[in-house]
Design a protein around this motif. Structure first.
Motif, PDB file in Angstrom:
ATOM      1  N   GLY A  77       1.359  -8.939  56.513  1.00  0.00           N
ATOM      2  CA  GLY A  77       2.824  -8.868  56.442  1.00  0.00           C
ATOM      3  C   GLY A  77       3.332  -7.896  55.391  1.00  0.00           C
ATOM      4  N   GLY A  78       2.514  -7.580  54.383  1.00  0.00           N
ATOM      5  CA  GLY A  78       2.877  -6.513  53.441  1.00  0.00           C
ATOM      6  C   GLY A  78       3.759  -6.913  52.265  1.00  0.00           C
ATOM      7  N   ASP A  79       3.998  -8.216  52.061  1.00  0.00           N
ATOM      8  CA  ASP A  79       4.842  -8.643  50.928  1.00  0.00           C
ATOM      9  C   ASP A  79       4.251  -8.192  49.599  1.00  0.00           C
ATOM     10  N   SER A  85      -7.365   3.107  57.588  1.00  0.00           N
ATOM     11  CA  SER A  85      -7.156   2.338  56.352  1.00  0.00           C
ATOM     12  C   SER A  85      -6.109   3.005  55.471  1.00  0.00           C
ATOM     13  N   ARG A  86      -5.395   2.166  54.750  1.00  0.00           N
ATOM     14  CA  ARG A  86      -4.281   2.620  53.916  1.00  0.00           C
ATOM     15  C   ARG A  86      -4.534   2.241  52.467  1.00  0.00           C
ATOM     16  N   LEU A  87      -4.004   3.079  51.575  1.00  0.00           N
ATOM     17  CA  LEU A  87      -4.016   2.724  50.150  1.00  0.00           C
ATOM     18  C   LEU A  87      -2.759   1.909  49.875  1.00  0.00           C
ATOM     19  N   VAL A  88      -2.941   0.710  49.364  1.00  0.00           N
ATOM     20  CA  VAL A  88      -1.773  -0.116  49.023  1.00  0.00           C
ATOM     21  C   VAL A  88      -1.733  -0.328  47.513  1.00  0.00           C
ATOM     22  N   VAL A  89      -0.501  -0.445  47.008  1.00  0.00           N
ATOM     23  CA  VAL A  89      -0.306  -0.576  45.562  1.00  0.00           C
ATOM     24  C   VAL A  89       0.603  -1.758  45.305  1.00  0.00           C
ATOM     25  N   VAL A 128      -3.841  -7.639  46.006  1.00  0.00           N
ATOM     26  CA  VAL A 128      -2.887  -6.632  45.526  1.00  0.00           C
ATOM     27  C   VAL A 128      -1.476  -7.235  45.456  1.00  0.00           C
ATOM     28  N   GLN A 129      -1.117  -8.031  46.429  1.00  0.00           N
ATOM     29  CA  GLN A 129       0.214  -8.672  46.442  1.00  0.00           C
ATOM     30  C   GLN A 129       0.471  -9.448  45.145  1.00  0.00           C
ATOM     31  N   TYR A 130      -0.536 -10.206  44.699  1.00  0.00           N
ATOM     32  CA  TYR A 130      -0.354 -11.054  43.511  1.00  0.00           C
ATOM     33  C   TYR A 130      -0.700 -10.342  42.207  1.00  0.00           C
ATOM     34  N   GLY A 131      -1.052  -9.059  42.298  1.00  0.00           N
ATOM     35  CA  GLY A 131      -1.312  -8.290  41.077  1.00  0.00           C
ATOM     36  C   GLY A 131      -2.682  -8.537  40.463  1.00  0.00           C
ATOM     37  N   ALA A 132      -3.562  -9.251  41.194  1.00  0.00           N
ATOM     38  CA  ALA A 132      -4.930  -9.431  40.700  1.00  0.00           C
ATOM     39  C   ALA A 132      -5.684  -8.108  40.813  1.00  0.00           C
ATOM     40  N   ALA A 133      -5.208  -7.256  41.699  1.00  0.00           N
ATOM     41  CA  ALA A 133      -5.661  -5.863  41.755  1.00  0.00           C
ATOM     42  C   ALA A 133      -4.405  -4.994  41.785  1.00  0.00           C
ATOM     43  N   ASP A 134      -4.479  -3.820  41.174  1.00  0.00           N
ATOM     44  CA  ASP A 134      -3.320  -2.915  41.177  1.00  0.00           C
ATOM     45  C   ASP A 134      -3.255  -2.121  42.468  1.00  0.00           C
ATOM     46  N   THR A 146      -7.345  -1.967  38.273  1.00  0.00           N
ATOM     47  CA  THR A 146      -8.272  -2.722  39.115  1.00  0.00           C
ATOM     48  C   THR A 146      -8.024  -2.328  40.567  1.00  0.00           C
ATOM     49  N   ILE A 147      -9.100  -1.944  41.243  1.00  0.00           N
ATOM     50  CA  ILE A 147      -8.985  -1.504  42.647  1.00  0.00           C
ATOM     51  C   ILE A 147      -9.765  -2.485  43.521  1.00  0.00           C
ATOM     52  N   ALA A 148      -9.093  -3.050  44.539  1.00  0.00           N
ATOM     53  CA  ALA A 148      -9.749  -4.004  45.450  1.00  0.00           C
ATOM     54  C   ALA A 148     -10.296  -3.261  46.664  1.00  0.00           C
TER      55      ALA A 148
END
Ligand SMILES: Nc1ncnc2c1ncn2[C@@H]1O[C@H](COP(=O)(O)OP(=O)(O)OP(=O)(O)O)[C@@H](O)[C@H]1O
Ligand SMILES: O=P(O)(O)OC[C@H]1O[C@H](OP(=O)(O)OP(=O)(O)O)[C@H](O)[C@@H]1O
Length: 220
Positions: free
Chosen positions: A79-81, A184-188, A60-66, A4-6
């Motif tokens: 904050g990036g957590d 913009s950055r790709l975050v995982v 993405v932080q909570y894993g609702a999107a990978d 899943t991509i947000a």
């Protein structure tokens, strides 16, 4: 295993399409015209979720999107957590600036030690910038149309994103300080990177190769 991509609508979605295409991913619908918030793709194992730009890191932080794509501005404020910042995609490029109305003597106000009212959607970035300079500020948190604030006496200055400078000019404001370059950055999601490595890595590789091609074209 489904990925899943947000993404957010608008400029990030538009500028992400070529990256997705390089990874063999083509959205089934255009989020600008569809009201759907979950958009399928040509690949059964990949779906897109359409969220507000500033909500991408939270999904993405909570894993609702990978995976997700978010501006550096949004990532700093979040904050990036729980996130790995994997790649600077070099898209949605702009600058975080301090701006004031034409005719406002910003340097003199700073020199005098005046307490400035600063309106911004980016309170952390703004607060840190002025703290580093030793300038006293009251930050007024807004959610958009920052350029209006000094025009109607809500603030002395704004901290906002500038790209062409057209919005500042249209509102008779001038940029007086550059704070950060933004892209913009790709975050995982940190857990997803381990658990879904096999599915995520090819997407990362495809995105990196597009970014490298873009950099080579700029240099060449
Ligand atoms: N004028 C601009 N030029 C280039 N990039 C920009 C510009 N304005 C914003 N950006 C970048 O694009 C990202 C998404 O901006 P967009 O305007 O789509 O969402 P937003 O309206 O700021 O977010 P939200 O819906 O959460 O309030 C921003 O976080 C920033 O990194
Ligand atoms: O220098 P410019 O090219 O004029 O771009 C700057 C404008 O772009 C962004 O707004 P955006 O277009 O995202 O509108 P929004 O914040 O109302 O969504 C930013 O907040 C500025 O208002």
């Amino acid at each position: 295993m489904k990925l899943t991509i947000a993404l957010s609508k608008g400029r990030i979605f538009e500028e992400t399409l070529p990256l997705l295409a390089a990874a063999g991913i083509v959205p089934a619908e255009d989020p600008e015209s569809s009201r759907k918030l979950i958009i399928g793709t040509n690949r059964d194992d990949v779906r897109l979720v359409i969220v507000r730009a500033s909500d991408v890191p939270t999904y993405v932080q909570y894993g609702a999107a990978d995976l997700g794509i978010a501006g550096r501005d949004v990532l700093i404020e979040h904050g990036g957590d729980g996130l790995y910042q994997m790649l600077d995609l070099n898209i949605a490029r702009c600058r975080m600036m301090v701006a004031v109305p034409e005719g406002f003597d910003y340097d003199a106000a700073v020199k005098k030690g005046a307490r400035l009212k600063v309106a911004s959607k980016y309170p952390l970035i703004a607060r840190e910038h002025f703290a580093k300079k030793g300038v006293h500020v009251d930050i007024i948190k807004l959610y958009g149309s920052m350029e209006l604030a000094p025009l109607v006496g809500l603030s002395d200055a704004i901290v906002d994103l500038v790209s062409t400078g057209g919005t500042l000019k249209a509102n008779r404001l001038v940029a007086v300080e550059h704070i950060l370059d933004i892209s913009s950055r790709l975050v995982v999601n940190q857990a997803a990177l381990k658990l879904k490595y096999g599915a995520i890595q090819p997407v990362l590789d495809a995105f990196s190769s597009v970014v490298r091609q873009g950099e080579a074209a700029c240099k060449g």
